[in-house]
Write an enzyme that holds these catalytic residues in place. Sequence first.
Site, mmCIF file in Angstrom:
data_model
loop_
_atom_site.group_PDB
_atom_site.id
_atom_site.type_symbol
_atom_site.label_atom_id
_atom_site.label_comp_id
_atom_site.label_asym_id
_atom_site.label_seq_id
_atom_site.Cartn_x
_atom_site.Cartn_y
_atom_site.Cartn_z
ATOM 1 N N ASP A 1 0.850 -1.183 0.000
ATOM 2 C CA ASP A 1 0.000 0.000 0.000
ATOM 3 C C ASP A 1 0.890 1.238 0.000
ATOM 4 O OD1 ASP A 1 -3.148 0.565 0.644
ATOM 5 O OD2 ASP A 1 -1.862 2.178 1.379
ATOM 6 N N ILE A 2 0.646 2.146 -0.950
ATOM 7 C CA ILE A 2 1.446 3.369 -1.024
ATOM 8 C C ILE A 2 1.083 4.279 0.141
ATOM 9 C CG2 ILE A 2 2.030 5.397 -2.411
ATOM 10 C CD1 ILE A 2 1.288 3.811 -4.890
ATOM 11 N N ASN B 1 -2.367 12.614 -4.818
ATOM 12 C CA ASN B 1 -3.445 13.014 -5.716
ATOM 13 C C ASN B 1 -3.947 14.418 -5.411
ATOM 14 O OD1 ASN B 1 -3.664 10.765 -7.430
ATOM 15 N ND2 ASN B 1 -4.924 9.642 -5.969
ATOM 16 N N ASP C 1 -1.494 8.803 -11.298
ATOM 17 C CA ASP C 1 -1.462 7.654 -12.200
ATOM 18 C C ASP C 1 -0.033 7.344 -12.630
ATOM 19 O OD1 ASP C 1 -4.169 7.378 -12.017
ATOM 20 O OD2 ASP C 1 -4.624 8.214 -13.995
ATOM 21 N N GLU D 1 -4.321 2.413 -4.607
ATOM 22 C CA GLU D 1 -2.879 2.317 -4.363
ATOM 23 C C GLU D 1 -2.491 0.980 -3.758
ATOM 24 O OE1 GLU D 1 -4.567 4.529 -0.696
ATOM 25 O OE2 GLU D 1 -5.097 4.104 -2.780
#
Length: 346
Positions: free
Chosen positions: A205-206, A213, A222, A248
């Site tokens: 998971d980022i 964003n 993206d 993500e």
Amino acid sequence: MNALVQGLAALGGLRDRDTLDTELVRLVVRHAGLGVTRADLIRVLGDGDEQRCLALATMRHDQDQPTHDVLWSDWTQLPHLMDFPLRVRAFEKGRAVQEDQPAPVAVLPLGTHDGLRILLEVTTPKPLSPRRVDLLQSVLLAYQNLLGLLDYGERDSLTELLNRKTFDGAFFKATADNSSSPPEGVDERRESGRIAGGVWLAVLDIDHFKRVNDTYGHLIGDEVLLLLARLMRNNFRFYDQLYRFGGEEFVVLMRCDDASHAEIALERLRLRVSDFAFPQVGSITVSIGVSQLLPNDTPSSAFGRADKAVYYAKEHGRNRLCNYQLLVAEGQLTEQAADEMDVDLF
């Protein structure tokens, strides 16, 4: 010709890549008009002197069922491409080649949009006529188009990693490969190089992706996802299965001989991500949770364990790798029953 057309039409109804491979070689061998006594569908892996041949499907005319190399193979046990001069010629020239000695053999190459390189090698009683070569080329073109349709349904449209709807099937196939005996006809020497151990599932998971964003916009977000997918491809082996589950969140399904090897690969990715300079954004990090697959495991239970390890990583500083089983052993997490771990993957 009608039998060939009907066979190609039957291939069009398949929705599983492995089945498509095996049914392709079955069609090539069984179709009398092609005069093939053996067919090998080969995937070329690696680069340079380390290019290797993985048999996607192999069948002789006296066999009832095609065979194949086990996906979880030790890379070093796969034969070198350079040991097959005719395959090398077809691969380098990008067109069909054949030779008559010691037995008539023809090799037809096929390239796919994502860089996979596939060869169809056929053995025949006598050299193939130009017409039969054209017939085989037509069969391969139909096969290529079907692969493209499968990829369209199986791949995430942004990153081109596998998507979540393909995960369950791959999960059960991985657990079956982990426990089953070698398929009949598989080279025992090749099989002896099969990686021992088990299968691990990792969730990535980022960290703070919403901030990316919100600050830079979704186009830049993206791009971060695309670059992360590229880092993942470069970090893992050809048979490690990489997924984007949405947003993500990414998943890795991998086989290793023990937990330390799985952790080394995942830690290597974590460091590569944190060291990478993402355009405009700069540095990002990922939190990773990993869990070993258990006997009679389910996709939701395995994912739930790895996901709990991710949440633990995020609650304890982010940008770290956590092993679910180790956290339980250390008393940091309480192990839950499988029915309590179920999560809705879809």
